[in-house]
Design a protein around this motif. Structure first.
Motif, PDB file in Angstrom:
ATOM      1  N   VAL A   4       5.345  11.003  31.751  1.00  0.00           N
ATOM      2  CA  VAL A   4       6.397  10.589  30.829  1.00  0.00           C
ATOM      3  C   VAL A   4       5.770   9.603  29.854  1.00  0.00           C
ATOM      4  O   VAL A   4       5.080   8.672  30.268  1.00  0.00           O
ATOM      5  N   THR A   5       5.990   9.789  28.574  1.00  0.00           N
ATOM      6  CA  THR A   5       5.342   8.939  27.585  1.00  0.00           C
ATOM      7  C   THR A   5       6.286   7.978  26.874  1.00  0.00           C
ATOM      8  O   THR A   5       5.842   7.063  26.202  1.00  0.00           O
ATOM      9  N   ALA A   6       7.598   8.194  26.995  1.00  0.00           N
ATOM     10  CA  ALA A   6       8.564   7.295  26.361  1.00  0.00           C
ATOM     11  C   ALA A   6       9.943   7.596  26.937  1.00  0.00           C
ATOM     12  O   ALA A   6      10.132   8.589  27.639  1.00  0.00           O
ATOM     13  N   SER A   7      10.881   6.727  26.640  1.00  0.00           N
ATOM     14  CA  SER A   7      12.261   6.963  27.045  1.00  0.00           C
ATOM     15  C   SER A   7      13.169   6.438  25.938  1.00  0.00           C
ATOM     16  O   SER A   7      12.738   5.651  25.093  1.00  0.00           O
ATOM     17  N   ALA A   8      14.426   6.893  25.975  1.00  0.00           N
ATOM     18  CA  ALA A   8      15.376   6.448  24.968  1.00  0.00           C
ATOM     19  C   ALA A   8      16.775   6.470  25.557  1.00  0.00           C
ATOM     20  O   ALA A   8      17.349   7.539  25.740  1.00  0.00           O
ATOM     21  N   PRO A   9      17.330   5.295  25.877  1.00  0.00           N
ATOM     22  CA  PRO A   9      18.724   5.269  26.300  1.00  0.00           C
ATOM     23  C   PRO A   9      19.606   5.790  25.170  1.00  0.00           C
ATOM     24  O   PRO A   9      19.259   5.666  23.995  1.00  0.00           O
ATOM     25  N   VAL A  10      20.736   6.378  25.533  1.00  0.00           N
ATOM     26  CA  VAL A  10      21.682   6.910  24.557  1.00  0.00           C
ATOM     27  C   VAL A  10      23.003   6.173  24.707  1.00  0.00           C
ATOM     28  O   VAL A  10      23.531   6.069  25.816  1.00  0.00           O
ATOM     29  N   LEU A  11      23.522   5.657  23.609  1.00  0.00           N
ATOM     30  CA  LEU A  11      24.828   5.003  23.614  1.00  0.00           C
ATOM     31  C   LEU A  11      25.799   5.827  22.791  1.00  0.00           C
ATOM     32  O   LEU A  11      25.455   6.304  21.697  1.00  0.00           O
ATOM     33  N   LEU A  12      27.008   5.987  23.288  1.00  0.00           N
ATOM     34  CA  LEU A  12      28.068   6.616  22.533  1.00  0.00           C
ATOM     35  C   LEU A  12      28.720   5.552  21.661  1.00  0.00           C
ATOM     36  O   LEU A  12      29.001   4.454  22.132  1.00  0.00           O
ATOM     37  N   VAL A  13      28.952   5.890  20.396  1.00  0.00           N
ATOM     38  CA  VAL A  13      29.494   4.927  19.434  1.00  0.00           C
ATOM     39  C   VAL A  13      30.605   5.570  18.612  1.00  0.00           C
ATOM     40  O   VAL A  13      30.680   6.795  18.480  1.00  0.00           O
ATOM     41  N   SER A  14      31.444   4.736  18.036  1.00  0.00           N
ATOM     42  CA  SER A  14      32.553   5.243  17.228  1.00  0.00           C
ATOM     43  C   SER A  14      32.158   5.455  15.763  1.00  0.00           C
ATOM     44  O   SER A  14      32.773   6.252  15.070  1.00  0.00           O
ATOM     45  N   ASP A  15      31.125   4.750  15.280  1.00  0.00           N
ATOM     46  CA  ASP A  15      30.678   4.868  13.893  1.00  0.00           C
ATOM     47  C   ASP A  15      29.162   4.683  13.885  1.00  0.00           C
ATOM     48  O   ASP A  15      28.666   3.558  13.981  1.00  0.00           O
ATOM     49  N   VAL A  16      28.436   5.779  13.794  1.00  0.00           N
ATOM     50  CA  VAL A  16      26.986   5.725  13.940  1.00  0.00           C
ATOM     51  C   VAL A  16      26.319   4.905  12.834  1.00  0.00           C
ATOM     52  O   VAL A  16      25.344   4.198  13.098  1.00  0.00           O
ATOM     53  N   VAL A  17      26.835   4.956  11.629  1.00  0.00           N
ATOM     54  CA  VAL A  17      26.226   4.181  10.536  1.00  0.00           C
ATOM     55  C   VAL A  17      26.429   2.686  10.770  1.00  0.00           C
ATOM     56  O   VAL A  17      25.487   1.897  10.691  1.00  0.00           O
ATOM     57  N   ALA A  18      27.654   2.283  11.094  1.00  0.00           N
ATOM     58  CA  ALA A  18      27.924   0.864  11.361  1.00  0.00           C
ATOM     59  C   ALA A  18      27.118   0.383  12.571  1.00  0.00           C
ATOM     60  O   ALA A  18      26.577  -0.728  12.564  1.00  0.00           O
TER      61      ALA A  18
END
Length: 127
Positions: A4-18
């Motif tokens: 494994v060379t990297a990881s990336a947590p994922v967050l759910l958001v209501s406004d991706v730009v903000a």
């Protein structure tokens, strides 16, 4: 042997730009682009580490982990200077959730909350 060379947590958001702008302005992450039309996904990065943001159609479905299990964060990053990073983020307007504090497991730690109440923690292993 593959690794494994990297990881990336994922967050759910209501406004991706903000949300991406919050992580840029308050937590020192950067991003290169938004995906989707209209934008609904972004990969933020800081110091070679990643945080993915995925916009949901129904913000009512976003449930930060701490609402399900007490003191549980949605993303955790190991750092080399928790106090310095805390001071930087606080000065930049990040919503500090807790700390900095020294945990019984030997980590200097603090957490911030994003615009949707997701907790993101940062910890420095004490030697």
């Amino acid at each position: 042997m593959p690794k494994v060379t990297a990881s990336a947590p994922v967050l759910l958001v209501s406004d991706v730009v903000a949300s991406a702008n919050y992580f840029r302005d308050c937590a020192g992450f950067q991003y290169d682009q938004f995906f989707g039309e209209p934008p609904n996904f972004c990969i933020c990065h800081r110091d070679g580490h990643y945080l993915m943001l995925g916009q949901v159609d129904d913000p009512g479905k976003i449930v930060p982990f701490w609402k399900i299990r007490e003191k549980m964060c949605g993303a955790y990053f190991w750092v080399d200077d928790a106090d310095g990073l805390h001071a930087e983020m606080k000065a930049n307007g990040a919503k500090i959730d807790y700390g900095p504090c020294t945990q019984p497991y030997g980590v200097r730690e603090f957490g911030i909350q994003d615009l949707d109440g997701n907790d993101i923690s940062f910890g420095q292993v004490l030697r």
